[in-house]
Motif scaffolding. Structure first.
Motif, PDB file in Angstrom:
ATOM      1  N   SER A 159       0.951  -1.081   0.099  1.00 31.03           N
ATOM      2  CA  SER A 159      -0.078  -0.038   0.012  1.00 31.03           C
ATOM      3  C   SER A 159       0.763   1.340  -0.002  1.00 31.03           C
ATOM      4  CB  SER A 159      -1.023   0.067   1.258  1.00 31.03           C
ATOM      5  OG  SER A 159      -0.155  -0.113   2.436  1.00 31.03           O
ATOM      6  N   ASN A 160       2.160   1.186   0.410  1.00 30.21           N
ATOM      7  CA  ASN A 160       3.065   2.134   0.342  1.00 30.21           C
ATOM      8  C   ASN A 160       4.000   2.419  -0.695  1.00 30.21           C
ATOM      9  OD1 ASN A 160       4.367   4.524   1.525  1.00 30.21           O
ATOM     10  ND2 ASN A 160       5.763   3.049   2.604  1.00 30.21           N
ATOM     11  N   ARG A 161       3.642   3.162  -1.804  1.00 30.72           N
ATOM     12  CA  ARG A 161       4.441   3.465  -2.952  1.00 30.72           C
ATOM     13  C   ARG A 161       5.056   4.729  -2.672  1.00 30.72           C
ATOM     14  NH1 ARG A 161       3.131   0.393  -7.498  1.00 30.72           N
ATOM     15  NH2 ARG A 161       5.276   0.838  -8.321  1.00 30.72           N
ATOM     16  N   VAL A 162       6.156   4.786  -3.219  1.00 29.66           N
ATOM     17  CA  VAL A 162       7.220   6.081  -2.863  1.00 29.66           C
ATOM     18  C   VAL A 162       7.690   6.580  -4.130  1.00 29.66           C
ATOM     19  CG1 VAL A 162       7.652   5.368  -0.587  1.00 29.66           C
ATOM     20  CG2 VAL A 162       9.148   4.323  -2.142  1.00 29.66           C
ATOM     21  N   ALA A 163       8.216   7.764  -4.003  1.00 33.02           N
ATOM     22  CA  ALA A 163       8.745   8.413  -5.336  1.00 33.02           C
ATOM     23  C   ALA A 163      10.021   7.963  -5.349  1.00 33.02           C
ATOM     24  CB  ALA A 163       8.792   9.957  -5.270  1.00 33.02           C
ATOM     25  N   ARG A 164      10.566   7.726  -6.687  1.00 33.61           N
ATOM     26  CA  ARG A 164      11.850   7.243  -6.802  1.00 33.61           C
ATOM     27  C   ARG A 164      12.453   7.765  -8.170  1.00 33.61           C
ATOM     28  NH1 ARG A 164      13.946   2.453  -4.556  1.00 33.61           N
ATOM     29  NH2 ARG A 164      15.889   2.713  -5.793  1.00 33.61           N
ATOM     30  N   GLN A 165      13.158   8.979  -8.260  1.00 37.78           N
ATOM     31  CA  GLN A 165      13.525   9.836  -9.324  1.00 37.78           C
ATOM     32  C   GLN A 165      14.631   8.924  -9.901  1.00 37.78           C
ATOM     33  OE1 GLN A 165      11.760  12.249 -10.627  1.00 37.78           O
ATOM     34  NE2 GLN A 165      13.176  12.108 -12.288  1.00 37.78           N
ATOM     35  N   ASP A 166      15.559   8.444  -9.132  1.00 36.54           N
ATOM     36  CA  ASP A 166      16.663   7.480  -9.644  1.00 36.54           C
ATOM     37  C   ASP A 166      16.046   6.474 -10.648  1.00 36.54           C
ATOM     38  OD1 ASP A 166      15.415   6.260  -7.602  1.00 36.54           O
ATOM     39  OD2 ASP A 166      17.189   5.001  -7.036  1.00 36.54           O
ATOM     40  N   VAL A 167      15.136   5.805 -10.298  1.00 36.79           N
ATOM     41  CA  VAL A 167      14.488   4.815 -11.070  1.00 36.79           C
ATOM     42  C   VAL A 167      13.910   5.513 -12.352  1.00 36.79           C
ATOM     43  CG1 VAL A 167      12.700   3.128 -11.142  1.00 36.79           C
ATOM     44  CG2 VAL A 167      14.026   3.485  -9.119  1.00 36.79           C
ATOM     45  N   TYR A 185       8.550   1.144  -3.662  1.00 37.25           N
ATOM     46  CA  TYR A 185       7.592   0.612  -2.568  1.00 37.25           C
ATOM     47  C   TYR A 185       8.463   0.216  -1.323  1.00 37.25           C
ATOM     48  CZ  TYR A 185       9.686  -4.045  -4.259  1.00 37.25           C
ATOM     49  OH  TYR A 185      10.384  -4.834  -4.718  1.00 37.25           O
ATOM     50  N   GLN A 186       7.909   0.281  -0.268  1.00 34.89           N
ATOM     51  CA  GLN A 186       8.399  -0.239   1.065  1.00 34.89           C
ATOM     52  C   GLN A 186       7.334  -0.567   1.998  1.00 34.89           C
ATOM     53  OE1 GLN A 186      12.004   2.124   2.331  1.00 34.89           O
ATOM     54  NE2 GLN A 186      11.535   1.776   4.301  1.00 34.89           N
ATOM     55  N   GLU A 187       7.734  -1.737   2.464  1.00 32.54           N
ATOM     56  CA  GLU A 187       6.700  -2.398   3.491  1.00 32.54           C
ATOM     57  C   GLU A 187       7.446  -2.840   4.753  1.00 32.54           C
ATOM     58  OE1 GLU A 187       3.494  -2.042   3.987  1.00 32.54           O
ATOM     59  OE2 GLU A 187       2.902  -1.611   1.969  1.00 32.54           O
ATOM     60  N   THR A 188       6.901  -3.137   5.951  1.00 37.54           N
ATOM     61  CA  THR A 188       7.501  -3.694   7.077  1.00 37.54           C
ATOM     62  C   THR A 188       6.734  -4.810   7.237  1.00 37.54           C
ATOM     63  OG1 THR A 188       8.443  -1.930   7.921  1.00 37.54           O
ATOM     64  CG2 THR A 188       8.176  -3.614   9.480  1.00 37.54           C
ATOM     65  N   ILE A 189       7.160  -6.166   7.218  1.00 36.77           N
ATOM     66  CA  ILE A 189       6.430  -7.373   7.515  1.00 36.77           C
ATOM     67  C   ILE A 189       6.847  -7.843   9.170  1.00 36.77           C
ATOM     68  CG2 ILE A 189       6.072  -9.716   6.793  1.00 36.77           C
ATOM     69  CD1 ILE A 189       5.082  -7.350   4.809  1.00 36.77           C
ATOM     70  N   SER A 190       5.959  -8.303   9.873  1.00 37.02           N
ATOM     71  CA  SER A 190       6.349  -8.805  11.211  1.00 37.02           C
ATOM     72  C   SER A 190       6.517 -10.380  11.134  1.00 37.02           C
ATOM     73  CB  SER A 190       4.926  -8.609  11.853  1.00 37.02           C
ATOM     74  OG  SER A 190       5.203  -9.499  13.221  1.00 37.02           O
ATOM     75  N   LEU A 191       7.837 -10.915  11.674  1.00 31.66           N
ATOM     76  CA  LEU A 191       7.964 -12.006  11.483  1.00 31.66           C
ATOM     77  C   LEU A 191       7.880 -12.765  12.507  1.00 31.66           C
ATOM     78  CD1 LEU A 191      11.498 -11.738   9.297  1.00 31.66           C
ATOM     79  CD2 LEU A 191       9.122 -12.261   8.448  1.00 31.66           C
ATOM     80  N   ASP A 192       7.191 -12.529  13.624  1.00 30.10           N
ATOM     81  CA  ASP A 192       6.857 -12.859  15.062  1.00 30.10           C
ATOM     82  C   ASP A 192       6.554 -14.291  15.041  1.00 30.10           C
ATOM     83  OD1 ASP A 192       7.778 -10.817  16.619  1.00 30.10           O
ATOM     84  OD2 ASP A 192       6.009  -9.653  16.711  1.00 30.10           O
ATOM     85  N   SER A 193       5.499 -14.522  14.067  1.00 30.18           N
ATOM     86  CA  SER A 193       5.065 -15.591  14.066  1.00 30.18           C
ATOM     87  C   SER A 193       5.801 -16.894  13.013  1.00 30.18           C
ATOM     88  CB  SER A 193       3.472 -15.666  13.426  1.00 30.18           C
ATOM     89  OG  SER A 193       3.679 -15.220  12.052  1.00 30.18           O
ATOM     90  N   TYR A 194       6.792 -16.411  12.671  1.00 32.05           N
ATOM     91  CA  TYR A 194       7.794 -17.246  11.829  1.00 32.05           C
ATOM     92  C   TYR A 194       8.795 -17.867  12.618  1.00 32.05           C
ATOM     93  CZ  TYR A 194       5.287 -15.583   7.866  1.00 32.05           C
ATOM     94  OH  TYR A 194       3.975 -15.408   7.213  1.00 32.05           O
ATOM     95  N   GLN A 195       9.157 -19.214  12.463  1.00 34.48           N
ATOM     96  CA  GLN A 195      10.269 -19.933  13.257  1.00 34.48           C
ATOM     97  C   GLN A 195      11.782 -19.442  12.713  1.00 34.48           C
ATOM     98  OE1 GLN A 195       9.745 -24.186  13.717  1.00 34.48           O
ATOM     99  NE2 GLN A 195       7.986 -23.738  15.048  1.00 34.48           N
TER     100      GLN A 195
END
Length: 266
Positions: A159-167, A185-195
């Motif tokens: 859901s988080n798209r960001v400007a990237r003039q370099d691209v 794009y940049q997102e943070t994924i919780s890994l608490d439930s992963y072993q």
């Protein structure tokens, strides 16, 4: 007749021009365009082609063929990417008798798309309970969505798209800024439930209209959320005990809530 476009084996995008010419002694010959055997359009747009009239003798000449050319644009957005056949058929308008036909094969890739996954890097070790996923996508589909999967299961749609003039400066031919105003794009994924251990992350660029995958990338990473070390001081190796024993030692862990489990014979 001659089908000038598309050429056989052409890579086609969402909208494709079909053009050529027909010379016939039947002044009102009908031209049908079919995709994969299904008629999708009857040509309405006949065009002047003096080059054809000069080059092709007979077939009624300019009297019966004042506009031998034809040109139409086909909307291919509802067709899946891959191989398709385009067939042009010249028919008698009242008897449906086929006077001439020609076929081409095209390779449909509606929305050329390219992407880069910058983080996590390939085969990296992730030592935090949150995973940063970032990179960029350039696509000729302005509504393209980015799906994130871990171990084959969807965990998030970006859901988080960001400007990237370099691209935008470096990557050309995928709709540019008009279609990709925020290619990053940049997102943070919780890994608490992963072993802890090995996992795979997959990013798919999807066409939201058909859910087709326009581009995909996959890589592996190793999860080690909390560095931990321990020492068992007693019992010592091969120690003989009677009806009770002392279990002692120490644990150092980045997880302040880490539990210590003791098992005997599993």
């Amino acid at each position: 007749m001659l089908l000038e476009e598309p050429a056989n084996g052409k890579q086609a995008m969402a909208y494709m021009t079909v053009k050529g010419w027909v010379m016939s002694e039947l002044s009102n010959a009908q031209i049908d365009i079919a995709i994969d055997g299904q008629v999708v359009k009857t040509v309405q747009n006949r065009v002047m082609r003096t080059d054809v009239i000069k080059a092709i003798e007979g077939y009624g000449g300019s009297k019966k063929n004042p506009k031998p050319g034809y040109q139409e644009v086909l909307d291919l957005t509802s067709y899946k990417d891959g191989a398709h056949t385009i067939t042009i058929t010249v028919k008698h308008p009242t008897t449906n008798e086929v006077l001439e036909t020609t076929t081409r094969t095209i390779n449909l890739k509606k929305y050329p798309t390219t992407m880069n996954l910058e983080a996590p890097t390939p085969n990296s070790t992730v030592t935090t309970p949150n995973l940063t996923v970032k990179g960029w996508v350039m696509s000729q589909n302005k509504n393209a969505k980015i799906q994130i999967k871990i171990d084959g299961k969807e965990v998030k749609v970006v859901s988080n798209r960001v400007a990237r003039q370099d691209v935008l400066n470096a990557v050309k031919g995928y709709g540019e800024k008009e279609i990709n105003p925020k290619p990053g794009y940049q997102e943070t994924i919780s890994l608490d439930s992963y072993q802890d251990g090995k996992h795979s992350i997959q990013l798919n660029v999807l066409n939201p209209a058909t859910n087709e995958v326009l581009e995909t990338t996959t890589r592996n990473f190793t999860l080690k959320k909390y560095d931990t070390t321990m020492n068992l001081e007693t019992p010592t190796a091969s120690q003989t005990v009677k009806d009770s024993m002392v279990v002692k030692g120490w644990v150092m862990s980045e997880n302040k809530n880490a539990q210590i489990q003791i098992t005997i014979d599993n």
